[in-house]
Design a protein around this motif. Structure first.
Motif, mmCIF file in Angstrom:
data_model
loop_
_atom_site.group_PDB
_atom_site.id
_atom_site.type_symbol
_atom_site.label_atom_id
_atom_site.label_comp_id
_atom_site.label_asym_id
_atom_site.label_seq_id
_atom_site.Cartn_x
_atom_site.Cartn_y
_atom_site.Cartn_z
ATOM 1 N N HIS A 231 0.825 -1.220 0.000
ATOM 2 C CA HIS A 231 0.000 0.000 0.000
ATOM 3 C C HIS A 231 0.852 1.260 0.000
ATOM 4 C CE1 HIS A 231 -3.855 2.211 0.981
ATOM 5 N NE2 HIS A 231 -4.158 1.404 -0.014
ATOM 6 N N HIS A 266 -3.142 2.090 12.590
ATOM 7 C CA HIS A 266 -2.628 1.444 11.374
ATOM 8 C C HIS A 266 -3.168 0.023 11.296
ATOM 9 C CE1 HIS A 266 -0.089 0.613 8.029
ATOM 10 N NE2 HIS A 266 1.094 0.512 8.605
ATOM 11 N N LYS A 296 -15.276 16.376 19.794
ATOM 12 C CA LYS A 296 -13.861 16.765 19.858
ATOM 13 C C LYS A 296 -13.236 16.382 21.193
ATOM 14 C CE LYS A 296 -12.101 18.798 16.259
ATOM 15 N NZ LYS A 296 -11.537 17.562 15.701
ATOM 16 N N ARG A 301 -12.701 7.187 18.153
ATOM 17 C CA ARG A 301 -12.832 7.319 16.700
ATOM 18 C C ARG A 301 -13.510 6.072 16.167
ATOM 19 N NH1 ARG A 301 -7.585 10.074 13.807
ATOM 20 N NH2 ARG A 301 -8.058 12.201 14.436
ATOM 21 N N LEU A 302 -14.184 6.215 15.016
ATOM 22 C CA LEU A 302 -14.766 5.030 14.382
ATOM 23 C C LEU A 302 -13.626 4.231 13.776
ATOM 24 C CD1 LEU A 302 -17.984 6.116 12.454
ATOM 25 C CD2 LEU A 302 -17.794 5.017 14.690
ATOM 26 N N GLY A 304 -11.649 1.661 11.625
ATOM 27 C CA GLY A 304 -11.971 1.139 10.295
ATOM 28 C C GLY A 304 -12.518 2.210 9.379
ATOM 29 N N PHE A 305 -12.551 3.469 9.909
ATOM 30 C CA PHE A 305 -13.014 4.603 9.089
ATOM 31 C C PHE A 305 -11.885 5.614 8.916
ATOM 32 C CE2 PHE A 305 -17.423 5.464 7.829
ATOM 33 C CZ PHE A 305 -17.994 4.233 8.125
ATOM 34 N N HIS A 307 -8.829 7.618 6.334
ATOM 35 C CA HIS A 307 -7.558 7.200 5.750
ATOM 36 C C HIS A 307 -6.770 8.431 5.341
ATOM 37 C CE1 HIS A 307 -4.672 5.046 3.230
ATOM 38 N NE2 HIS A 307 -5.066 3.963 3.847
ATOM 39 N N ARG A 308 -5.463 8.377 5.530
ATOM 40 C CA ARG A 308 -4.610 9.503 5.161
ATOM 41 C C ARG A 308 -4.695 9.793 3.656
ATOM 42 N NH1 ARG A 308 -0.035 11.341 7.124
ATOM 43 N NH2 ARG A 308 -1.289 11.684 9.002
ATOM 44 N N ARG A 316 -10.300 -1.527 -1.398
ATOM 45 C CA ARG A 316 -10.173 -2.822 -0.714
ATOM 46 C C ARG A 316 -11.372 -3.089 0.188
ATOM 47 N NH1 ARG A 316 -4.670 -1.375 2.143
ATOM 48 N NH2 ARG A 316 -6.014 0.425 2.583
ATOM 49 N N LYS A 358 -15.495 15.484 6.090
ATOM 50 C CA LYS A 358 -14.091 15.117 6.336
ATOM 51 C C LYS A 358 -13.656 13.955 5.432
ATOM 52 C CE LYS A 358 -14.201 16.764 11.079
ATOM 53 N NZ LYS A 358 -13.310 17.928 10.847
ATOM 54 N N ASN A 363 -12.351 1.887 5.571
ATOM 55 C CA ASN A 363 -11.087 1.473 4.972
ATOM 56 C C ASN A 363 -10.956 -0.044 5.031
ATOM 57 O OD1 ASN A 363 -9.982 0.709 7.572
ATOM 58 N ND2 ASN A 363 -9.805 2.901 7.992
ATOM 59 N N ARG A 390 1.288 -8.399 4.443
ATOM 60 C CA ARG A 390 2.053 -7.211 4.043
ATOM 61 C C ARG A 390 3.544 -7.467 3.929
ATOM 62 N NH1 ARG A 390 0.602 -1.891 4.246
ATOM 63 N NH2 ARG A 390 -1.275 -2.719 3.276
HETATM 64 C C1 SDX Z 1 -4.460 1.372 7.604
HETATM 65 O O1 SDX Z 1 -1.442 4.456 5.221
HETATM 66 C C2 SDX Z 1 -1.979 3.367 4.798
HETATM 67 O O2 SDX Z 1 -1.994 3.081 3.599
HETATM 68 C C3 SDX Z 1 -2.541 2.463 5.876
HETATM 69 C C4 SDX Z 1 -3.279 1.216 5.409
HETATM 70 C C5 SDX Z 1 -2.345 0.245 4.691
HETATM 71 O O3 SDX Z 1 -2.851 -0.578 3.902
HETATM 72 O O4 SDX Z 1 -1.116 0.256 5.019
HETATM 73 O O5 SDX Z 1 -4.333 1.579 4.530
HETATM 74 C C6 SDX Z 1 -3.879 0.461 6.590
HETATM 75 O O6 SDX Z 1 -3.769 1.759 8.512
HETATM 76 C C7 SDX Z 1 -5.872 1.883 7.403
HETATM 77 C C8 SDX Z 1 -6.286 2.910 8.497
HETATM 78 C C9 SDX Z 1 -6.693 2.110 9.726
HETATM 79 N N1 SDX Z 1 -6.935 3.036 10.875
HETATM 80 C C10 SDX Z 1 -8.161 3.236 11.359
HETATM 81 O O7 SDX Z 1 -9.200 2.815 10.851
HETATM 82 C C11 SDX Z 1 -8.182 4.065 12.642
HETATM 83 C C12 SDX Z 1 -9.274 5.140 12.547
HETATM 84 N N2 SDX Z 1 -8.841 6.126 11.542
HETATM 85 C C13 SDX Z 1 -8.110 7.282 12.001
HETATM 86 O O8 SDX Z 1 -7.335 7.140 13.134
HETATM 87 C C14 SDX Z 1 -7.543 8.126 10.868
HETATM 88 O O9 SDX Z 1 -8.514 8.225 9.926
HETATM 89 C C15 SDX Z 1 -6.247 7.684 10.213
HETATM 90 C C16 SDX Z 1 -5.161 7.479 11.200
HETATM 91 C C17 SDX Z 1 -6.464 6.423 9.437
HETATM 92 C C18 SDX Z 1 -5.833 8.804 9.252
HETATM 93 O O10 SDX Z 1 -5.532 9.885 10.015
HETATM 94 P P1 SDX Z 1 -5.044 11.284 9.368
HETATM 95 O O11 SDX Z 1 -4.870 11.155 7.904
HETATM 96 O O12 SDX Z 1 -3.890 11.769 10.149
HETATM 97 O O13 SDX Z 1 -6.281 12.169 9.535
HETATM 98 P P2 SDX Z 1 -6.617 12.967 10.845
HETATM 99 O O14 SDX Z 1 -6.393 12.085 12.037
HETATM 100 O O15 SDX Z 1 -5.924 14.271 10.781
HETATM 101 O O16 SDX Z 1 -8.201 13.163 10.703
HETATM 102 C C19 SDX Z 1 -8.706 14.190 9.890
HETATM 103 C C20 SDX Z 1 -9.977 14.604 10.602
HETATM 104 C C21 SDX Z 1 -9.779 14.889 12.087
HETATM 105 O O17 SDX Z 1 -10.751 15.854 12.462
HETATM 106 P P3 SDX Z 1 -10.259 17.423 12.536
HETATM 107 O O18 SDX Z 1 -9.058 17.466 13.454
HETATM 108 O O19 SDX Z 1 -9.921 17.830 11.123
HETATM 109 O O20 SDX Z 1 -11.468 18.135 13.097
HETATM 110 O O21 SDX Z 1 -10.938 13.525 10.556
HETATM 111 C C22 SDX Z 1 -11.213 13.074 11.882
HETATM 112 C C23 SDX Z 1 -10.113 13.609 12.777
HETATM 113 O O22 SDX Z 1 -10.622 13.825 14.100
HETATM 114 N N3 SDX Z 1 -11.199 11.609 11.827
HETATM 115 C C24 SDX Z 1 -12.068 10.799 12.404
HETATM 116 C C25 SDX Z 1 -11.681 9.507 12.041
HETATM 117 N N4 SDX Z 1 -10.592 9.553 11.285
HETATM 118 C C26 SDX Z 1 -10.282 10.867 11.148
HETATM 119 N N5 SDX Z 1 -13.149 11.050 13.191
HETATM 120 C C27 SDX Z 1 -13.832 9.962 13.625
HETATM 121 N N6 SDX Z 1 -13.531 8.665 13.322
HETATM 122 C C28 SDX Z 1 -12.454 8.411 12.528
HETATM 123 N N7 SDX Z 1 -12.163 7.156 12.218
#
Ligand code: SDX
Length: 430
Positions: A231, A266, A296, A301-302, A304-305, A307-308, A316, A358, A363, A390
């Motif tokens: 990825h 991750h 806030k 956080r949700l 599985g929801f 993604h960067r 996927r 947002k 994911n 992976r």
């Molecule tokens: C994987 O990088 C990859 O490719 C990873 C991956 C791979 O195959 O290697 O795809 C695998 O890691 C998938 C991601 C799995 N993680 C989760 O599902 C954990 C929940 N998701 C979040 O923690 C978050 O979305 C991330 C870590 C995945 C991404 O974080 P970012 O890009 O740093 O985004 P951010 O945290 O800055 O969020 C942006 C905004 C924020 O709000 P504001 O500060 O702008 O007001 O969105 C909000 C966050 O609070 N937000 C969420 C959220 N994810 C982001 N709010 C609620 N639920 C969520 N899941």
């Protein structure tokens, strides 16, 4: 990479021209390698949200439209038409194999699936209730203590043997971690089984009775491996590259990748997502958790929801959702309450302004846990399965990095906000 009109940057009293390079597809990049030398300034990009750390030809993601290609082939086509070991060949060597190349590759992987018998003693040092990711980090790192004949990273043969060994042995080690946690005997791999069937065999068979792998579940397992294979420059892959840039051996680099993947933001999200869905329990409790995710002041956080990179559906996740319906149908549990909660949560979240604004979509981790749980895996085995899938991505990126003539040890700089220079104060004078 076609070169374009340079970018102009004026900082303090200096104006610099910075080269702009174009990829095969995707955003252009501004080459800032000479910025500090010519301009005396660093860039600042915590989390590398706007930074390309390397050149790569392995995986391409378009987060805006939800595209994912391995060596140019769309993930939807590979998940439908290919199989994991063929995807491994593609990721490592860059092209789909001929029949003869595939047979040779499969033979080499199959005949490296056993681990040194002494490795069993590593497991016996852990508590039985250790998280399997803890044992995997330890045992994979310890592989370098066994394979002195494949540690010279400057030797292409050593790099290839180590790559084959890691792809072959990670399922065996993950299955051993699972069996150890159950207090059941380790199960040896069987060479007549395909890769996914062998993993299910090593996880679920016991000496006391015959175990027959369900081909449909093996196919679903194989597809899960493919969906997680690589990825681009995600956190764990970047960890492997950074470890490899120091010249560390491949087993140590992959152990570092496993450690990074474990984080709930991750690869640990698949375990966290299923635990969240089980905590929600019923559809009527979904609004309570949606409210918490939007609050806030609430760290929830949700899982599985979001993604960067994906600001649209993770391709996927779509395939995983279809696979969940298929697997639960095969197992006769299509009315699984957790799957119903997941589908309703996805529907509600995708209509909610907070998630829409947002661009938070399900994911890869949102549905995977439902399938793995239905197959009989405990949540603690979800991330180990992500790690074994992976490994081929990590090792392909590691190999690409070592072959890159621009490769040098990774050493980011910083924005220092600490104390200015000051002299030591004797304790009596403080
Ligand atoms: C994987 O990088 C990859 O490719 C990873 C991956 C791979 O195959 O290697 O795809 C695998 O890691 C998938 C991601 C799995 N993680 C989760 O599902 C954990 C929940 N998701 C979040 O923690 C978050 O979305 C991330 C870590 C995945 C991404 O974080 P970012 O890009 O740093 O985004 P951010 O945290 O800055 O969020 C942006 C905004 C924020 O709000 P504001 O500060 O702008 O007001 O969105 C909000 C966050 O609070 N937000 C969420 C959220 N994810 C982001 N709010 C609620 N639920 C969520 N899941």
């Amino acid at each position: 990479m076609a070169d374009n009109k340079p970018a102009t940057l004026t900082v303090h009293d200096k104006t610099l021209e910075l080269p702009v390079m174009s990829p095969t597809v995707g955003p252009d990049v501004v080459d800032i390698t000479k910025l500090y030398g010519q301009g005396g300034v660093f860039t600042f990009d915590p989390g590398f949200t706007s930074t390309a750390a390397c050149k790569s030809a392995i995986t391409y993601i378009d987060g805006d439209v939800g595209e994912l290609w391995y060596r140019g082939y769309p993930i939807e086509q590979l998940a439908d038409k290919s199989h994991y070991l063929e995807v491994c060949y593609l990721l490592i060597y860059g092209e789909l194999p001929s029949k003869a190349q595939m047979e040779d590759f499969e033979y080499r992987v199959t005949h490296h699936t056993m681990v040194h018998e002494q490795m069993q003693y590593f497991f016996r040092g852990f508590r039985r209730d250790s998280h399997p990711m803890a044992t995997m980090v330890g045992v994979v790192g310890a592989l370098s203590a066994f394979y002195h004949d494949s540690l010279d990273i400057s030797d292409p043969w050593h790099r290839e043997v180590a790559s084959i060994r890691l792809i072959a042995k990670l399922p065996t080690i993950a299955a051993m971690a699972y069996k150890y946690s159950l207090g059941q005997p380790f199960v040896y791999p069987r060479n007549e089984l395909d890769y996914a069937s062998n993993f299910l065999h090593m996880c679920f068979s016991v000496p006391a009775e015959q175990y027959t792998v369900d081909p449909a579940l093996a196919r679903a397992m194989d597809r899960i491996f493919t969906l997680h294979a690589d990825h681009e420059q995600n956190a764990s892959t970047s960890t492997v590259r950074l470890a490899g840039s120091s010249g560390a051996n491949p087993f140590a680099c992959i152990a570092a990748g496993i450690a990074c993947l474990w984080g709930p933001a991750h690869g640990g999200a698949n375990q966290a997502a299923l635990e969240m869905l089980e905590q929600i329990g019923t559809v009527d409790r979904i609004p309570e958790f949606i409210a918490r995710a939007k609050d806030k002041d609430d760290p929830f956080r949700l899982m599985g929801f979001g993604h960067r990179v994906y600001k649209n559906f993770d391709p996927r996740a779509k395939i995983m959702k279809e696979s969940a319906d298929e697997v639960l149908g095969i197992l006769g549990i299509e009315n699984n309450p957790t799957l119903q909660v997941a589908k309703e949560l996805e529907r509600i979240a995708l209509e909610d302004e907070y998630f829409v604004s947002k661009k938070l979509y399900p994911n890869v981790d949102f549905y995977s846990g439902i399938i793995l749980s239905a197959m009989g895996f405990p949540t603690s085995m979800f991330t180990p399965i992500f790690a074994l899938s992976r490994t081929v991505g990590w090792i392909s990126q590691w190999t690409e990095m070592l072959a890159d003539p621009d490769n040098k040890i990774g050493r980011p700089r910083q924005l220092y906000i600490g104390s200015n220079r000051r002299d030591y104060v004797e304790v009596g004078d403080r």
